[in-house]
Design a protein around this motif. Sequence first.
Motif, PDB file in Angstrom:
ATOM      1  N   THR A  75       0.852  -1.116  -0.086  1.00 13.22           N
ATOM      2  CA  THR A  75      -0.041  -0.070   0.138  1.00 13.22           C
ATOM      3  C   THR A  75       0.768   1.395   0.010  1.00 13.22           C
ATOM      4  O   THR A  75       1.700   1.369   0.983  1.00 13.22           O
ATOM      5  N   ASP A  76       0.755   2.056  -0.860  1.00 13.85           N
ATOM      6  CA  ASP A  76       1.449   3.245  -1.003  1.00 13.85           C
ATOM      7  C   ASP A  76       0.851   4.276  -0.272  1.00 13.85           C
ATOM      8  O   ASP A  76       1.823   4.989   0.473  1.00 13.85           O
ATOM      9  N   ALA A  77      -0.462   4.431  -0.394  1.00 13.61           N
ATOM     10  CA  ALA A  77      -1.104   5.438   0.677  1.00 13.61           C
ATOM     11  C   ALA A  77      -2.469   4.871   0.693  1.00 13.61           C
ATOM     12  O   ALA A  77      -3.104   4.431  -0.077  1.00 13.61           O
ATOM     13  N   VAL A  78      -3.024   5.083   1.824  1.00 18.77           N
ATOM     14  CA  VAL A  78      -4.528   4.825   2.457  1.00 18.77           C
ATOM     15  C   VAL A  78      -4.941   5.740   3.183  1.00 18.77           C
ATOM     16  O   VAL A  78      -4.321   6.180   4.105  1.00 18.77           O
ATOM     17  N   ASP A  79      -6.154   6.354   2.974  1.00 21.67           N
ATOM     18  CA  ASP A  79      -6.748   7.317   3.400  1.00 21.67           C
ATOM     19  C   ASP A  79      -7.988   6.968   3.809  1.00 21.67           C
ATOM     20  O   ASP A  79      -8.705   6.369   2.813  1.00 21.67           O
ATOM     21  N   THR A  80      -8.508   6.836   5.191  1.00 20.81           N
ATOM     22  CA  THR A  80      -9.878   6.663   5.367  1.00 20.81           C
ATOM     23  C   THR A  80     -10.685   7.632   6.236  1.00 20.81           C
ATOM     24  O   THR A  80      -9.978   8.256   7.170  1.00 20.81           O
ATOM     25  N   VAL A 106      -2.573   1.431  -4.501  1.00 18.68           N
ATOM     26  CA  VAL A 106      -2.029   0.059  -4.287  1.00 18.68           C
ATOM     27  C   VAL A 106      -1.393  -0.525  -5.895  1.00 18.68           C
ATOM     28  O   VAL A 106      -2.394  -0.946  -6.592  1.00 18.68           O
ATOM     29  N   PRO A 107      -0.331  -0.206  -5.818  1.00 16.96           N
ATOM     30  CA  PRO A 107      -0.019  -0.675  -7.200  1.00 16.96           C
ATOM     31  C   PRO A 107      -0.126  -2.089  -7.763  1.00 16.96           C
ATOM     32  O   PRO A 107      -0.132  -3.155  -6.568  1.00 16.96           O
TER      33      PRO A 107
END
Length: 145
Positions: A75-80, A106-107
């Motif tokens: 996961t490169d970046a996760v925002d919730t 998510v590449p």
Amino acid sequence: MITKTSSVHWEGRGKKGQGQISTDTEALRAYPYGFGSRFEDDRKGTNPEELLAAAHAACFTMAFSFACDKAGFATDAVDTKAQVRLDKDGEGFVIGHIGLSLEARVPDIDEEMFQAIAASAKRDCPLSKALASVPDISLKATLLK
């Protein structure tokens, strides 16, 4: 086994009372809350629903990232974001809805796998399990390119 602790000190009567929330880590230290920050637009304090939303978003995000890692995806970046709705229920209140909104980079993952992992993270995160009595917990998951 892991145990985490928070404490509350309250002074005063009902709507006029004021509380302070503290956590062992001191992420919150005598942080104010009361009727105004819960039922009105007083931004000087927090409230249980806001704290629940933060906890659920944090738990879900970690569960999603761990599930991606287990499936072989970084996961490169996760925002919730989590929204907790407090509904009137007779003389009291009930949490009627929690809305989770996920945006993640998510590449190399396809949409179908992304949605499956997001759904499993929603189902399997410990806070989702603890909140199973909430009638509606929704998830909107967006894969960013």
